[in-house]
Scaffold this motif. Structure first.
Motif, short mmCIF file in Angstrom:
data_model
loop_
_atom_site.label_atom_id
_atom_site.label_comp_id
_atom_site.label_asym_id
_atom_site.label_seq_id
_atom_site.Cartn_x
_atom_site.Cartn_y
_atom_site.Cartn_z
N ASP A 25 0.84 -1.19 0.00
CA ASP A 25 0.00 0.00 0.00
C ASP A 25 0.88 1.25 0.00
OD1 ASP A 25 -1.85 1.96 0.33
OD2 ASP A 25 -2.45 1.38 2.36
N PRO A 26 0.89 2.04 -1.07
CA PRO A 26 1.74 3.24 -1.10
C PRO A 26 1.27 4.34 -0.15
CG PRO A 26 0.36 3.14 -3.05
CD PRO A 26 0.13 1.86 -2.31
N ALA A 27 0.06 4.19 0.39
CA ALA A 27 -0.45 5.20 1.32
C ALA A 27 0.02 4.96 2.76
CB ALA A 27 -1.98 5.22 1.27
N ARG A 28 0.80 3.90 2.98
CA ARG A 28 1.30 3.66 4.33
C ARG A 28 2.19 4.83 4.76
NH1 ARG A 28 4.32 0.95 0.74
NH2 ARG A 28 6.58 0.69 1.04
N LYS A 29 2.40 4.95 6.06
CA LYS A 29 3.11 6.10 6.60
C LYS A 29 4.54 6.17 6.08
CE LYS A 29 3.95 8.58 10.93
NZ LYS A 29 3.79 8.57 12.41
N ALA A 30 4.94 7.35 5.64
CA ALA A 30 6.30 7.55 5.14
C ALA A 30 7.12 8.29 6.19
CB ALA A 30 6.26 8.36 3.84
N THR A 31 8.15 7.64 6.68
CA THR A 31 9.07 8.21 7.65
C THR A 31 10.49 7.82 7.23
OG1 THR A 31 9.06 6.25 9.06
CG2 THR A 31 7.36 7.92 9.50
N PRO A 32 11.52 8.43 7.81
CA PRO A 32 12.87 7.96 7.51
C PRO A 32 13.04 6.47 7.80
CG PRO A 32 12.98 10.12 8.53
CD PRO A 32 11.54 9.69 8.60
N ASP A 58 14.22 10.08 -6.25
CA ASP A 58 13.01 10.59 -5.62
C ASP A 58 11.76 10.02 -6.29
OD1 ASP A 58 14.40 12.16 -3.77
OD2 ASP A 58 14.56 13.84 -5.18
N LEU A 59 11.76 9.92 -7.62
CA LEU A 59 10.61 9.36 -8.33
C LEU A 59 10.41 7.88 -7.99
CD1 LEU A 59 11.13 11.04 -11.81
CD2 LEU A 59 9.33 11.57 -10.15
N THR A 60 11.51 7.13 -7.92
CA THR A 60 11.40 5.70 -7.59
C THR A 60 10.79 5.51 -6.22
OG1 THR A 60 13.30 5.13 -8.98
CG2 THR A 60 12.73 3.59 -7.21
N LEU A 61 11.22 6.29 -5.26
CA LEU A 61 10.71 6.15 -3.89
C LEU A 61 9.30 6.70 -3.76
CD1 LEU A 61 14.04 7.06 -2.10
CD2 LEU A 61 13.02 4.79 -2.31
N PHE A 62 8.99 7.78 -4.45
CA PHE A 62 7.65 8.35 -4.40
C PHE A 62 6.61 7.41 -4.98
CE2 PHE A 62 4.39 11.13 -6.49
CZ PHE A 62 3.77 11.57 -5.33
N SER A 63 6.98 6.61 -5.98
CA SER A 63 6.03 5.68 -6.57
C SER A 63 5.64 4.57 -5.60
CB SER A 63 6.61 5.06 -7.85
OG SER A 63 7.71 4.22 -7.56
N ARG A 64 6.41 4.39 -4.53
CA ARG A 64 6.14 3.35 -3.55
C ARG A 64 5.66 3.89 -2.20
NH1 ARG A 64 9.59 1.71 -7.26
NH2 ARG A 64 9.88 -0.51 -7.72
N LEU A 65 5.90 5.16 -1.96
CA LEU A 65 5.49 5.81 -0.71
C LEU A 65 4.91 7.19 -1.03
CD1 LEU A 65 8.36 5.12 1.87
CD2 LEU A 65 5.98 4.40 2.08
N ASP A 66 3.60 7.33 -0.92
CA ASP A 66 2.96 8.60 -1.27
C ASP A 66 3.55 9.77 -0.48
OD1 ASP A 66 1.31 7.22 -2.95
OD2 ASP A 66 -0.43 7.24 -1.61
N GLY A 67 3.83 9.53 0.79
CA GLY A 67 4.29 10.61 1.66
C GLY A 67 5.78 10.84 1.63
N TYR A 68 6.48 10.17 0.72
CA TYR A 68 7.93 10.35 0.64
C TYR A 68 8.28 11.78 0.32
CZ TYR A 68 12.54 10.55 -1.45
OH TYR A 68 13.82 10.93 -1.77
N LYS A 283 0.76 -15.24 -0.28
CA LYS A 283 0.65 -14.18 0.73
C LYS A 283 0.66 -12.77 0.15
CE LYS A 283 2.74 -16.75 4.58
NZ LYS A 283 3.88 -16.80 5.54
N LEU A 284 0.94 -12.65 -1.14
CA LEU A 284 1.01 -11.32 -1.73
C LEU A 284 -0.35 -10.64 -1.74
CD1 LEU A 284 3.36 -11.81 -4.81
CD2 LEU A 284 3.84 -10.49 -2.74
N PRO A 285 -0.40 -9.36 -1.41
CA PRO A 285 -1.68 -8.64 -1.50
C PRO A 285 -2.04 -8.36 -2.94
CG PRO A 285 0.10 -7.13 -0.95
CD PRO A 285 0.71 -8.51 -0.94
N GLU A 286 -3.29 -8.03 -3.17
CA GLU A 286 -3.70 -7.60 -4.49
C GLU A 286 -3.05 -6.25 -4.80
OE1 GLU A 286 -5.46 -9.34 -6.77
OE2 GLU A 286 -5.23 -10.95 -5.29
N ALA A 287 -2.84 -5.98 -6.06
CA ALA A 287 -2.22 -4.72 -6.45
C ALA A 287 -3.12 -3.56 -6.05
CB ALA A 287 -1.97 -4.70 -7.95
N PRO A 288 -2.54 -2.45 -5.58
CA PRO A 288 -3.35 -1.27 -5.26
C PRO A 288 -4.19 -0.84 -6.45
CG PRO A 288 -1.09 -0.99 -4.48
CD PRO A 288 -1.10 -2.23 -5.32
N GLU A 289 -5.44 -0.50 -6.21
CA GLU A 289 -6.34 -0.09 -7.29
C GLU A 289 -6.11 1.38 -7.59
OE1 GLU A 289 -10.34 -1.11 -6.47
OE2 GLU A 289 -9.95 -3.27 -6.29
#
Length: 397
Positions: A25-32, A58-68, A283-289
């Motif tokens: 889930d890319p919406a999970r909390k983004a922290t260091p 920055d783009l690579t990390l932002f695509s996986r963490l919205d709050g990056y 165990k993999l989750p479904e892809a984020p919609e």
């Protein structure tokens, strides 16, 4: 002869996306801390100077963490020093816990650079050794310095025309004698490795067998399904025959298993997978919609041949292709919809106007630009615009 387990094309896609953090889930909390965990999972994040939109890492990390935010990475690289900057296949941010396994690479790169035409172009006879020694001695005396702190009377061009001191700095960095403790205006600042990473600098160099085990096992854990060549290419620190020998031994020991992997065109190819690949798949989750825009240097695209086989996505980075010969554009972003690569777009950020211009948009064959798909892309573009500091978006006519 026993039939090998078959990974269907959709299974191989999901395993790869899951291994590379694109099913979380890319919406999970983004922290260091969450960012450190993500980089460790990926293994490394490529750093690149092109800034037509935003820096590649920055783009690579932002695509996986919205709050990056870029300051998160800066804190890990320059504050905590839990990441360091060095080469994999290119300049990358790498977990400092892996630093010991860069020592064999430092030794290898030192010898390769001395023999390379690039080095011979810059230096003749003993001149190179003298310039390198002078540059290092000045950093020892004065502390961290940039290339621009070293003056040279000749005006030189890019790379092959670097001034000797810049070439010496790069040599000292690539051979592990200097580190990059920070960047200023994205210019590297160099300092002695023993001052930047004192605890890691003194660690012994792993022997060849220890390094091979680490290189293959750690790459396998980040790919899940792989060929020996893909293992070797992951860190670019070992050769394919070494990876092939490791795979044979690991398969015999039951650590990995031989499999057949189906490409999107139905072709089947031999490969290996972690022995628990079926459990991991279950165990993999479904892809984020949602729709996301990927960096051209994203890990799932780094191997263009694999991206074509896994996703049917034929991608070429065209920044260094003369403009008249480009098929798409300078810095084209693939469009990831759930777990499918469905298109690509060519963006440009006009910082002076606060405008994100989309110069071109192309959907993959068979992909219809429905209203729902267009709406999801608009949301992704708005998120990207906010991230890069644009107030407006200009779409293709």
């Amino acid at each position: 002869m026993a039939t090998l387990p078959l990974l269907t094309a959709p299974q191989a896609q999901r395993l790869f996306l899951g291994a590379q953090g694109l099913l979380d889930d890319p919406a999970r909390k983004a922290t260091p801390a969450s960012l450190q965990k993500l980089v460790e999972r990926l293994g490394f994040v490529q750093v690149d100077t092109i800034n037509v939109l935003a820096r590649a890492h920055d783009l690579t990390l932002f695509s996986r963490l919205d709050g990056y935010r870029p300051e998160h990475l800066k804190k890990l690289l320059e504050g905590k020093r839990s990441l360091f900057e060095a080469f994999t296949h290119d300049a990358s941010a790498i977990p400092t816990a892996f630093f010991q396994h860069w020592k064999p690479r430092f030794e290898r790169d030192r010898a390769r650079m001395h023999a390379h035409a690039w080095w011979q172009h810059h230096f003749r006879g003993t001149e190179g050794a003298r310039v390198v020694a002078d540059v290092k001695a000045r950093i020892e005396r004065e502390g961290p310095l940039k290339s621009s702190d070293f003056e040279h009377p000749e005006k030189r061009g890019p790379w092959w025309g670097w001034k000797p001191q810049k070439a010496a700095l790069d040599f000292l960095w690539r051979s592990g004698e200097l580190m990059v403790p920070r960047r200023e205006g994205f210019q590297k600042v160099y300092d002695l490795t023993e001052r930047v990473l004192p605890e890691h600098h003194g660690l012994p160099c792993p022997d060849p067998s220890e390094h091979l085990e680490w290189a293959c096992a750690s790459a396998a854990e980040r790919l899940w399904v792989f060929t020996p060549k893909e293992l070797a290419d992951f860190w670019a620190s070992i050769e394919a025959p070494e990876a092939k020998a490791w795979c044979a031994a690991a398969a015999k020991a039951g650590r990995i298993v031989p499999v057949e992997v189906e490409d999107v065109d139905g072709t089947r190819r031999p490969a290996f997978a972690l022995s628990d690949w079926q459990t991991r798949l279950a165990k993999l989750p479904e892809a984020p919609e949602r729709t996301r825009l990927l960096c051209p240097f994203d890990p799932i695209l780094r191997d263009r041949t694999r991206a074509l086989r896994r996703f049917g996505f034929d991608y070429r980075f065209e920044a260094f292709v003369p403009e008249p010969k480009r098929q798409y554009g300078y810095f084209v972003l693939p469009i990831l919809e759930g777990d499918r690569l469905v298109g690509r777009l060519d963006p440009k950020l006009h910082r002076d106007r606060g405008l994100l211009e989309i110069k071109g948009l192309w959907w993959e064959p068979g992909i219809r630009p429905t209203k729902a798909r267009q709406r999801a892309l608009d949301e992704a573009l708005q998120e990207l615009a906010t991230f890069v500091g644009a107030d407006d978006i200009q779409r293709p006519a």
